[in-house]
Design a protein around this motif. Structure first.
Motif, PDB file in Angstrom:
ATOM      1  N   GLY A  22       0.819  -1.209   0.000  1.00  0.00           N
ATOM      2  CA  GLY A  22       0.000   0.000   0.000  1.00  0.00           C
ATOM      3  C   GLY A  22       0.850   1.256   0.000  1.00  0.00           C
ATOM      4  N   ARG A  23       1.908   1.256   0.808  1.00  0.00           N
ATOM      5  CA  ARG A  23       2.793   2.432   0.852  1.00  0.00           C
ATOM      6  C   ARG A  23       3.537   2.612  -0.464  1.00  0.00           C
ATOM      7  N   ALA A  24       3.841   1.506  -1.133  1.00  0.00           N
ATOM      8  CA  ALA A  24       4.634   1.568  -2.369  1.00  0.00           C
ATOM      9  C   ALA A  24       3.773   1.615  -3.628  1.00  0.00           C
ATOM     10  N   ARG A  25       2.461   1.657  -3.488  1.00  0.00           N
ATOM     11  CA  ARG A  25       1.570   1.535  -4.648  1.00  0.00           C
ATOM     12  C   ARG A  25       1.866   2.586  -5.714  1.00  0.00           C
ATOM     13  N   GLU A  26       1.981   3.828  -5.327  1.00  0.00           N
ATOM     14  CA  GLU A  26       2.209   4.891  -6.309  1.00  0.00           C
ATOM     15  C   GLU A  26       3.593   4.760  -6.943  1.00  0.00           C
ATOM     16  N   GLU A  27       4.583   4.369  -6.155  1.00  0.00           N
ATOM     17  CA  GLU A  27       5.920   4.165  -6.699  1.00  0.00           C
ATOM     18  C   GLU A  27       5.899   3.083  -7.782  1.00  0.00           C
ATOM     19  N   LEU A  28       5.234   1.962  -7.489  1.00  0.00           N
ATOM     20  CA  LEU A  28       5.180   0.865  -8.454  1.00  0.00           C
ATOM     21  C   LEU A  28       4.371   1.259  -9.689  1.00  0.00           C
ATOM     22  N   ASP A  29       3.298   1.997  -9.501  1.00  0.00           N
ATOM     23  CA  ASP A  29       2.520   2.468 -10.651  1.00  0.00           C
ATOM     24  C   ASP A  29       3.394   3.327 -11.572  1.00  0.00           C
ATOM     25  N   ALA A  30       4.231   4.166 -10.965  1.00  0.00           N
ATOM     26  CA  ALA A  30       5.090   5.048 -11.763  1.00  0.00           C
ATOM     27  C   ALA A  30       6.139   4.269 -12.545  1.00  0.00           C
ATOM     28  N   LEU A  31       6.570   3.120 -12.008  1.00  0.00           N
ATOM     29  CA  LEU A  31       7.581   2.305 -12.679  1.00  0.00           C
ATOM     30  C   LEU A  31       7.011   1.476 -13.830  1.00  0.00           C
ATOM     31  N   ASN A  32       5.702   1.337 -13.884  1.00  0.00           N
ATOM     32  CA  ASN A  32       5.062   0.390 -14.801  1.00  0.00           C
ATOM     33  C   ASN A  32       5.118   0.840 -16.268  1.00  0.00           C
ATOM     34  N   VAL A  33       5.955   0.147 -17.069  1.00  0.00           N
ATOM     35  CA  VAL A  33       5.966   0.378 -18.513  1.00  0.00           C
ATOM     36  C   VAL A  33       5.853  -0.920 -19.306  1.00  0.00           C
ATOM     37  N   PHE A  34       5.883  -2.070 -18.615  1.00  0.00           N
ATOM     38  CA  PHE A  34       5.809  -3.356 -19.302  1.00  0.00           C
ATOM     39  C   PHE A  34       4.859  -4.275 -18.550  1.00  0.00           C
ATOM     40  N   THR A 143      11.745  -9.317 -15.749  1.00  0.00           N
ATOM     41  CA  THR A 143      10.436  -9.087 -15.139  1.00  0.00           C
ATOM     42  C   THR A 143      10.421  -9.666 -13.729  1.00  0.00           C
ATOM     43  N   MET A 144       9.242  -9.680 -13.106  1.00  0.00           N
ATOM     44  CA  MET A 144       9.126 -10.230 -11.769  1.00  0.00           C
ATOM     45  C   MET A 144       9.460 -11.724 -11.755  1.00  0.00           C
ATOM     46  N   LEU A 145       9.336 -12.400 -12.896  1.00  0.00           N
ATOM     47  CA  LEU A 145       9.723 -13.802 -12.979  1.00  0.00           C
ATOM     48  C   LEU A 145      11.218 -13.961 -12.746  1.00  0.00           C
TER      49      LEU A 145
END
Length: 608
Positions: A22-34, A143-145
């Motif tokens: 929850g605390r990192a949600r916006e950070e992860l959204d900003a990183l999302n390009v793939f 990726t996360m894999l």
């Protein structure tokens, strides 16, 4: 130090992971390009893990309380089932499969009579990584894999003795296994930009991989004896200088990302032979250029199917032909291009917030589908019947808090849709509920309802009371938000709780039956009675000044309150004792009291 996994440890890990995501949600959204730059990976991971925790909460308490190890298997199984049921997006489906791998391996070890020690943890991480890899039709490095596999390899190396310094005959510890997995995951994450060109061009690390690192950060803290709720720092991610150099020398340009128009997601009841046919059919669809991002997770006859396509019909029809699909969601994906950095940070950091400017998707699966009518509503979390009445009298819509917890994102989304108005203000009145409220607001913003949703960061009921007191429906929406936020922020909050067991706290060692005084969320003092604790807390609170003290009494206060001489006090007498104490030192301050009826917190205190 933990010697075997058990149900309570899994529950503690899960709750800490949810808070960290929850605390990192916006950070992860900003990183999302793939695979699609639609800035929702953080939201999808949070919503999926929130559903996992709901599955855990629904678990029969007796199952989790079984002899520790069996409880761990039951708890992990409930997490995996909940994640599968509520998986959001590509990353959420993969996350559900990671949890399934953990649950399967721990369950198998218990059935074989093995102790669920560090070796089983390493094997569980390996099984999780392998199952997740198999779930993706076309696995991609970077990726996360990749991150999950690196963590698993490092954990297995520790238990195999290949990375233990000195005497390899020593049995590895939980902490050693978890820390090796965490460190390897972070190293693998830093390399993702060099493995996946779209990440390197955008100047970011993989968002899903960062999510995996967060889960492992929490695990390492828990198994290492640290506070797992404070394990994750949200912000920038450091990468090796050689990766930064390679990206600087590469193409800092904008490249269009060709992606299908729709995301199709559904649950499917089917047999393994029919599932194999479905997988073949959908893989052929992808090979023909009509789809991508195919992931099929789950097992035991229940599966979650995820795919990106231009035409949803064939993917849905294949599910109908080969099984029983349900919980169907079709999401319009954004047409985005990835804006790459013209340069990189001089200190070798990749900055997600400045790396991409994707356009939001037309709507998401969880977004309420309705058309908002003119008007404004305040949704306020109310953990007690008296608090609910208080909010209702002030013109707000009270929201129930099952088991004392704030509403989750799904409950908030439903409440927003039920309100049906253009302007919504949310007061969750609990720091643990802010992430869910923000996620729900994000879902509405991506939808087509036309509603505006704002979350006032109220961390306590007394802050919510202060906020609704200044709410003015006739004021401009933005001005109303500013006024309510200012009122909430200006209210210092405290609370009393009776300890149920011996424990270490920031104020020292407490014993069962002691009263803990929380100020601004931290244990500030320990006393033997509620009266002593209430007076001590109020003394500290009013010493900093203020105009009014608010007291909210909880359920069971009459039975718990007592004086220093062992005499019993009822709620009214306790309130009067606090009022007298305040007026003795601060006669100019007002003291107001309400019967809140909240459970677990005999007294809430606010000073504004």
């Amino acid at each position: 130090m933990l010697e075997t996994l058990d149900g309570p440890a899994v529950r503690l890990w899960a709750r800490a992971c949810l808070a960290a995501l929850g605390r990192a949600r916006e950070e992860l959204d900003a990183l999302n390009v793939f695979p699609v730059p639609d800035a929702d990976t953080g939201t999808n991971l949070f919503l999926t893990f929130e559903s996992a925790c709901e599955g855990l909460d629904a678990l029969d308490p007796g199952a989790e309380a079984e002899a520790g190890e069996a409880g761990a298997a039951a708890a992990l199984g409930a997490l995996a089932a909940g994640a599968l049921k509520g998986a959001h997006g590509n990353s959420g489906v993969i996350l559900s499969q990671l949890l399934r791998g953990l649950a399967d391996e721990v369950g198998a070890a218990i059935r074989d009579g093995q102790p669920t020690g560090p070796r089983v943890l390493a094997a569980a991480l390996a099984d999780a990584a392998e199952l997740a890899w198999q779930a993706v039709a076309v696995p991609v490095e970077g990726t996360m894999l990749t991150v999950a596999r690196a963590a698993a390899d490092a954990a297995c190396a520790v238990v195999d003795g290949t990375s233990l310094p000195g005497d390899w005959t020593l049995e590895p510890t939980f902490a050693a296994v978890a820390e090796a997995a965490r460190d390897a995951a972070e190293a693998a994450l830093a390399l993702t930009p060099s493995q996946l060109p779209v990440l390197g061009q955008a100047g970011v690390v993989d968002a899903g991989g960062r999510g995996v690192c967060i889960l492992l950060d929490v695990l390492a803290a828990l198994l290492g004896g640290y506070d797992p709720t404070r394990a994750v720092r949200v912000g920038r991610v450091r990468v090796p200088p050689r990766v930064v150099s390679a990206m600087s020398n590469g193409a800092a340009r904008t490249e269009p990302v060709a992606s299908p128009s729709f995301e199709v997601l559904y649950m499917l009841e089917t047999s393994e032979p029919q599932l194999a046919q479905l997988r073949t059919t959908l893989e052929e669809l992808c090979e023909q250029g009509d789809g991508d991002s195919l992931v099929i997770a789950g097992g035991d006859g229940a599966y979650r199917v995820h795919i990106h396509v231009d035409q949803p019909g064939p993917a849905i029809e294949a599910g109908i032909r080969l099984g029983k699909p349900y919980d169907l969601r079709v999401t319009a994906l954004a047409n985005c291009s990835v804006e790459t950095l013209s340069g990189t940070a001089s200190d070798g950091e990749l900055i997600g917030a400045h790396s991409a400017e994707p356009q939001p998707a037309g709507h998401t699966a969880a977004a309420p589908h309705y058309r908002a009518a003119p008007g404004r509503a305040v949704l306020a979390a109310a953990p007690g019947p008296g608090i609910a009445e208080l909010f209702a009298e002030a013109g707000a819509i009270p929201l129930a808090c099952p088991s004392g917890r704030p509403p989750n994102s799904a409950q908030l989304s439903r409440a927003i849709a039920d309100a049906g108005v253009e302007e919504i203000i949310i007061l969750v009145n609990d720091p643990d509920g802010l992430a869910a409220a923000s996620a729900a607001a994000e879902q509405v913003h991506r939808g087509s309802s036309g509603a505006r949703v704002a979350v006032v960061p109220s961390k306590a009921v007394v802050q919510g009371i202060a906020a609704v007191a200044v709410h003015e429906p006739g004021r401009r929406f933005d001005a109303d938000i500013v006024a309510m936020t200012a009122a909430a922020g200006a209210t210092r909050h405290a609370a009393l709780q009776v300890a149920v067991e011996d424990a270490w706290t920031m104020a020292g060692v407490c014993h069962a039956g002691d009263v803990l005084g929380f100020i601004e969320g931290d244990v500030a003092l320990i006393r033997s009675t509620l009266l002593e604790a209430a007076l001590a807390v109020v003394d500290r609170m009013v010493s900093a000044g203020g105009e009014m003290v608010t007291l909210v009494t909880g359920d069971g206060l009459d039975e718990a309150a007592g004086g220093p001489d062992g005499t019993r006090l009822d709620a009214a007498e306790l309130v009067e004792a606090v009022r007298a104490r305040v007026h003795a030192t601060r006669p100019e301050m007002d003291v107001v009291a309400y019967e809140g009826g909240q459970g677990g917190w005999p007294l809430l205190i606010g000073v504004e």
